[in-house]
Design a protein around this motif. Structure first.
Motif, PDB file in Angstrom:
ATOM      1  N   GLU A  53       0.835  -1.205   0.000  1.00 41.34           N
ATOM      2  CA  GLU A  53       0.000   0.000   0.000  1.00 41.34           C
ATOM      3  C   GLU A  53       0.870   1.255   0.000  1.00 41.34           C
ATOM      4  OE1 GLU A  53      -3.826  -0.226   2.439  1.00 41.34           O
ATOM      5  OE2 GLU A  53      -2.498  -1.615   3.514  1.00 41.34           O
ATOM      6  N   TYR A  58      -1.890   2.712  -3.462  1.00 44.05           N
ATOM      7  CA  TYR A  58      -3.265   2.219  -3.460  1.00 44.05           C
ATOM      8  C   TYR A  58      -3.629   1.714  -2.074  1.00 44.05           C
ATOM      9  CZ  TYR A  58      -3.002   2.100  -8.592  1.00 44.05           C
ATOM     10  OH  TYR A  58      -2.860   2.429  -9.918  1.00 44.05           O
ATOM     11  N   SER A  59      -4.890   1.876  -1.698  1.00 47.62           N
ATOM     12  CA  SER A  59      -5.360   1.279  -0.449  1.00 47.62           C
ATOM     13  C   SER A  59      -5.566  -0.211  -0.668  1.00 47.62           C
ATOM     14  CB  SER A  59      -6.688   1.911  -0.030  1.00 47.62           C
ATOM     15  OG  SER A  59      -7.724   1.522  -0.932  1.00 47.62           O
ATOM     16  N   ARG A  60      -5.736  -0.934   0.422  1.00 48.51           N
ATOM     17  CA  ARG A  60      -5.954  -2.375   0.315  1.00 48.51           C
ATOM     18  C   ARG A  60      -7.234  -2.673  -0.466  1.00 48.51           C
ATOM     19  NH1 ARG A  60      -3.418  -6.103   4.411  1.00 48.51           N
ATOM     20  NH2 ARG A  60      -2.611  -4.054   4.946  1.00 48.51           N
TER      21      ARG A  60
END
Length: 252
Positions: A53, A58-60
């Motif tokens: 991340e 990017y977020s999970r």
């Protein structure tokens, strides 16, 4: 009693398995290198760790809606698909690739992957190592080497005993010795003319072994026996501990 003992052992085994799984999950989540698991058929992300991340932006939740296509430059997709179709061994050192962050920046990575089954899917566990710094260092070294090789002045690098470890084309042109003939041999064995006194060389060595730069003129001998006069500077090179390990001489 037998049933009770069997139940107890089963419970202990389940507890040990749960503890092992928890440890592996902890190692995955807190690994400092980006890691993920992807489905070999769809190329979709099945799991990612915190380092991924942070490294990719990017977020999970975003990762779990994406595939490998989303972190690769479009021009690399053909190579990626060819690689995925390979029957790789369980452990695969996947070499160098280019990855793309959420902000669009592209950076080089070195990949290691391992085949596994994840939630019933055929998958691979991937570790991605950002090698930007290493590639920049390699590029600088290549530029430095090319610059030294292309220099008009003859340049040689010796160890502390005066044995040749590197020479450029200008040195070969000046002296007539090829790299194959010169490397590993004492420089004095190749070019010493006999026109200087022992005191001259003693002063030179005292200067450079003390860490100072020596400047001066010297009469040397070519491979064909002819003599020439050169202006030379010899600079000591130190390692990270401050110990002199090499000398670099620039000759004109």
């Amino acid at each position: 009693l037998l049933l009770t003992e069997a139940y107890r052992r089963e419970q202990q085994a389940n507890t040990r398995q749960s503890e092992t799984e928890a440890k592996y999950e902890l190692l995955f989540e807190h690994n400092p290198l980006p890691m993920w698991v992807y489905d070999l058929e769809s190329l979709s992300f099945l799991a990612v760790n915190a380092a991924a991340e942070a490294a990719y932006g990017y977020s999970r939740d975003e990762f779990l809606q994406m595939t490998l296509h989303d972190i690769r430059p479009a021009e690399d997709m053909e190579r990626l698909m060819a690689d995925v179709r390979q029957a790789w061994p369980t452990l695969n050192l996947g070499g160098e690739w280019r990855h793309r962050r959420k902000d669009g920046t592209v950076f080089p990575v070195e990949i290691t992957s391992h085949a596994l089954t994840y939630d019933g899917r055929t998958a691979r566990l991937v570790i991605a190592h950002n090698i930007t710094q290493r590639k920049e260092t390699e590029s600088r070294l290549q530029l430095q080497s090319a610059a030294l090789e292309a220099a008009a002045n003859a340049i040689v690098i010796t160890d502390v005993n005066g044995n040749l470890e590197w020479l450029n084309a200008a040195f070969s042109e000046l002296t007539g010795y090829t790299q194959a003939e010169a490397l590993g041999r004492p420089l004095k064995e190749l070019v010493k003319s006999g026109k200087h006194t022992p005191a001259f060389y003693q002063e030179l060595w005292q200067t450079i072994l003390s860490g100072q730069v020596w400047h001066g003129e010297m009469i040397n001998r070519r491979k064909d026996g002819s003599l020439y006069t050169e202006e030379e500077s010899i600079t000591p090179v130190r390692n990270k501990d401050g110990v002199i390990t090499h000398f670099i001489a620039v000759k004109q």
